[in-house]
Design an enzyme around this catalytic site. Sequence first.
Site, PDB file in Angstrom:
ATOM      1  N   GLY A  78     -32.159  20.288 -30.670  1.00  0.00           N
ATOM      2  CA  GLY A  78     -30.862  19.709 -30.348  1.00  0.00           C
ATOM      3  C   GLY A  78     -30.004  19.394 -31.551  1.00  0.00           C
ATOM      4  O   GLY A  78     -29.219  18.443 -31.524  1.00  0.00           O
TER       5      GLY A  78
ATOM      6  N   ASN B 265     -32.658  24.639 -28.645  1.00  0.00           N
ATOM      7  CA  ASN B 265     -31.264  24.219 -28.590  1.00  0.00           C
ATOM      8  C   ASN B 265     -30.582  24.813 -27.365  1.00  0.00           C
ATOM      9  O   ASN B 265     -30.899  25.943 -26.960  1.00  0.00           O
ATOM     10  CB  ASN B 265     -30.516  24.701 -29.836  1.00  0.00           C
ATOM     11  CG  ASN B 265     -29.807  23.584 -30.560  1.00  0.00           C
ATOM     12  OD1 ASN B 265     -29.597  22.505 -30.007  1.00  0.00           O
ATOM     13  ND2 ASN B 265     -29.412  23.836 -31.794  1.00  0.00           N
ATOM     14  N   LEU B 266     -29.628  24.064 -26.825  1.00  0.00           N
ATOM     15  CA  LEU B 266     -28.833  24.603 -25.722  1.00  0.00           C
ATOM     16  C   LEU B 266     -27.981  25.763 -26.219  1.00  0.00           C
ATOM     17  O   LEU B 266     -27.879  26.810 -25.572  1.00  0.00           O
ATOM     18  CB  LEU B 266     -27.951  23.485 -25.146  1.00  0.00           C
ATOM     19  CG  LEU B 266     -27.361  23.709 -23.759  1.00  0.00           C
ATOM     20  CD1 LEU B 266     -28.444  23.968 -22.724  1.00  0.00           C
ATOM     21  CD2 LEU B 266     -26.520  22.495 -23.352  1.00  0.00           C
TER      22      LEU B 266
ATOM     23  N   HIS C  15     -30.397   8.520 -40.084  1.00  0.00           N
ATOM     24  CA  HIS C  15     -28.984   8.122 -40.035  1.00  0.00           C
ATOM     25  C   HIS C  15     -28.800   6.692 -39.551  1.00  0.00           C
ATOM     26  O   HIS C  15     -27.694   6.311 -39.156  1.00  0.00           O
ATOM     27  CB  HIS C  15     -28.190   9.095 -39.158  1.00  0.00           C
ATOM     28  CG  HIS C  15     -28.023  10.441 -39.782  1.00  0.00           C
ATOM     29  ND1 HIS C  15     -27.642  11.559 -39.062  1.00  0.00           N
ATOM     30  CD2 HIS C  15     -28.197  10.868 -41.062  1.00  0.00           C
ATOM     31  CE1 HIS C  15     -27.587  12.605 -39.870  1.00  0.00           C
ATOM     32  NE2 HIS C  15     -27.924  12.217 -41.085  1.00  0.00           N
TER      33      HIS C  15
ATOM     34  N   GLN D  62     -31.908  12.443 -36.305  1.00  0.00           N
ATOM     35  CA  GLN D  62     -30.541  12.155 -36.743  1.00  0.00           C
ATOM     36  C   GLN D  62     -29.870  11.187 -35.783  1.00  0.00           C
ATOM     37  O   GLN D  62     -28.775  10.701 -36.065  1.00  0.00           O
ATOM     38  CB  GLN D  62     -29.731  13.460 -36.807  1.00  0.00           C
ATOM     39  CG  GLN D  62     -30.216  14.459 -37.835  1.00  0.00           C
ATOM     40  CD  GLN D  62     -29.505  15.787 -37.696  1.00  0.00           C
ATOM     41  OE1 GLN D  62     -29.853  16.594 -36.843  1.00  0.00           O
ATOM     42  NE2 GLN D  62     -28.506  16.022 -38.526  1.00  0.00           N
TER      43      GLN D  62
ATOM     44  N   ASP E   4     -29.887   6.239 -31.524  1.00  0.00           N
ATOM     45  CA  ASP E   4     -30.386   5.551 -30.333  1.00  0.00           C
ATOM     46  C   ASP E   4     -31.885   5.289 -30.476  1.00  0.00           C
ATOM     47  O   ASP E   4     -32.509   5.695 -31.457  1.00  0.00           O
ATOM     48  CB  ASP E   4     -30.096   6.369 -29.065  1.00  0.00           C
ATOM     49  CG  ASP E   4     -30.739   7.759 -29.102  1.00  0.00           C
ATOM     50  OD1 ASP E   4     -31.986   7.835 -29.149  1.00  0.00           O
ATOM     51  OD2 ASP E   4     -29.998   8.763 -29.078  1.00  0.00           O
TER      52      ASP E   4
END
Length: 232
Positions: free
Chosen positions: A174, A200-201, A108, A90, A93
């Site tokens: 993430g 995931n955090l 995206h 997603q 960068d």
Amino acid sequence: MTHPSIVILTGAGISAESGLGTFRDEGGLWAQHRIEDVATPEGFARNPTLVVDFYNARRAQAHEAVPNAGHAALARLQAEHKGEVLLVTQNVDSLHEKAGGSDVVHMHGELASALCSNCGHRWTAPLHMEVGEACPTCAQPTARPDIVWFGEIPYHMERIEAALAQADIFAAIGTSGNVYPAAGFVQMARYVGARTVEMNLDPSQTVDLFEDTRPGKASETVPQWVDDVLNG
């Protein structure tokens, strides 16, 4: 022996450790603007200068960013796993590519790409875009960032859905689980019997749909998971 087919979805959390902020980060680029103003076709129509400047800032930030151990581990998985590995992101960068990732599917869009809203041509975006840049194909002054904004259809959905239909393993890394259609990928994977894992955090909105959850920083959880897959 058959080698499992793997589909991986990455979100903003994997790039956060490389200094690229998420929607929720205080003080970051997103905190300075409303999503409606900088990430919708309507916002671009109202104030193209604001939108182009916003993505110029994001592009400059991403240009300087360095991949972290999570990106590197996924590139290693693509290189060493003998089965299929589709890496869907997603993120807009290029950190997966900088880390050596191959055939990364940017659902995206990409900061490094420009799009002509007149003829659909794509080309490498300059580090600093100007409003009303001419398309190199049709010459119309209709260049825009090649980003999927809210209200637009994500790219490569047929390819992603075909891969999910064949997946043996689905991993989400993430991601917030807030944005569809990506938030629904885990349900598609479960439907065909794939093993599912979230790294995931913080737990995502869809964490209860995953059979395996590995909380923590992507730079720590992803390399360990990749080791487990390659040694499995």
